[in-house]
Design a protein around this motif. Structure first.
Motif, mmCIF file in Angstrom:
data_model
loop_
_atom_site.group_PDB
_atom_site.id
_atom_site.type_symbol
_atom_site.label_atom_id
_atom_site.label_comp_id
_atom_site.label_asym_id
_atom_site.label_seq_id
_atom_site.Cartn_x
_atom_site.Cartn_y
_atom_site.Cartn_z
ATOM 1 N N GLU A 1 0.848 -1.202 0.000
ATOM 2 C CA GLU A 1 0.000 0.000 0.000
ATOM 3 C C GLU A 1 0.883 1.251 0.000
ATOM 4 N N SER B 1 -2.066 1.375 -3.072
ATOM 5 C CA SER B 1 -2.082 0.454 -4.205
ATOM 6 C C SER B 1 -2.827 0.958 -5.437
ATOM 7 N N HIS B 2 -3.650 2.039 -5.340
ATOM 8 C CA HIS B 2 -4.463 2.423 -6.496
ATOM 9 C C HIS B 2 -4.706 3.919 -6.479
ATOM 10 N N SER B 3 -4.605 4.553 -7.646
ATOM 11 C CA SER B 3 -4.756 6.005 -7.734
ATOM 12 C C SER B 3 -6.188 6.467 -7.462
ATOM 13 N N GLU B 4 -7.170 5.562 -7.615
ATOM 14 C CA GLU B 4 -8.564 5.917 -7.342
ATOM 15 C C GLU B 4 -8.914 5.750 -5.866
ATOM 16 N N GLU B 5 -8.008 5.168 -5.111
ATOM 17 C CA GLU B 5 -8.219 5.004 -3.663
ATOM 18 C C GLU B 5 -7.470 6.141 -2.956
ATOM 19 N N ARG B 6 -8.205 7.231 -2.718
ATOM 20 C CA ARG B 6 -7.559 8.481 -2.334
ATOM 21 C C ARG B 6 -7.697 8.840 -0.843
ATOM 22 N N ASP C 1 -5.106 2.443 1.634
ATOM 23 C CA ASP C 1 -5.858 3.431 0.862
ATOM 24 C C ASP C 1 -7.090 2.783 0.267
#
Length: 233
Positions: free
Chosen positions: A191, A193-198, A215
């Motif tokens: 983590e 891990s994802h750009s949409e998990e802000r 995230d």
């Protein structure tokens, strides 16, 4: 024939009697005794004055400390929604302060108070909830603080903290504008891990048996941790 009479004149020295000696000594003795009595009296008066001053100062301090506490508390009540506090006495290292307080049901650590909200909300709604309590989502500044939080949290739940990446560019920022310090982060392995998990929460992973950061999408609903500075009265 002329006769000349010669007269012998004898001089008799004055003999001092015992009575004369006593009469000369008594005034000196009386003066010495009087001096001792006067000195003792002055000493007693000085000690009595010190005792009275000490007692007066103690009474004054106690009354004014209580008055100060009452005034601070009344002023605080007028300015905040928190009317039920749990306080701990502190040394008077801070002028005019007599205790450090947290609202009832909040947890105390270092210079902050923490509230574990069990209401599941989005990150934005969680922050708004903290704001209504004159607090903000928790800002974790040290390992000691990170280790403290799980002591009051459910391992099966996850709680939002005040860290987010509004643009999804890896520019993490704390809600109170505290600089993001990469050397003082506690991400789970892999983590973020994802750009949409802000938005960030803290949870327990059974696979690693550790608490850490993860995230997730900000719209997801989870519990949260609010933080506010301690109240000094």
């Amino acid at each position: 024939m002329t006769h000349t009479r010669t007269g012998n004149i004898s001089t008799v020295p004055r003999a001092f009697s015992r009575t004369d000696t006593r009469e000369n000594t008594i005034p000196h003795q009386s003066h010495f005794v009087f001096s001792k009595l006067l000195l003792a009296l002055l000493l007693m008066l000085f000690l009595l004055k010190e005792i009275l001053l000490s007692a007066s100062f103690t009474t004054f301090f106690q009354k004014n400390s209580q008055l100060l506490e009452d005034k601070n508390y009344k002023r605080f009540i007028k300015e905040t929604i928190h009317t039920n506090l749990e306080c701990v006495r502190i040394n008077l290292t801070m002028e005019g302060k007599v205790g450090s307080c947290c609202p009832k049901n909040w947890k105390s650590f270092s210079s902050s108070c923490y509230f574990i909200s069990t209401d599941a909300k989005s990150w934005n709604a969680s922050q708004e909830n903290c704001s209504q309590m004159e607090a903000h989502l928790v800002v974790i500044n040290s390992k000691e603080e990170q280790d403290f939080l799980p002591q009051n949290m459910d391992k099966t739940a996850a709680s939002f903290v005040g860290l987010s990446d509004p643009e999804g560019q890896g520019h993490w920022q704390w809600i109170d504008q505290t600089p993001y310090n990469k050397s003082a982060t506690f991400w789970h392995p892999g983590e973020p891990s994802h750009s949409e998990e802000r938005c960030v929460l803290v949870n327990h992973r059974p696979t690693s048996a550790q608490w850490g950061w993860n995230d997730i999408p900000c719209k997801d609903h989870h519990q949260s941790v609010c933080e506010m500075m301690k109240i000094y009265l």
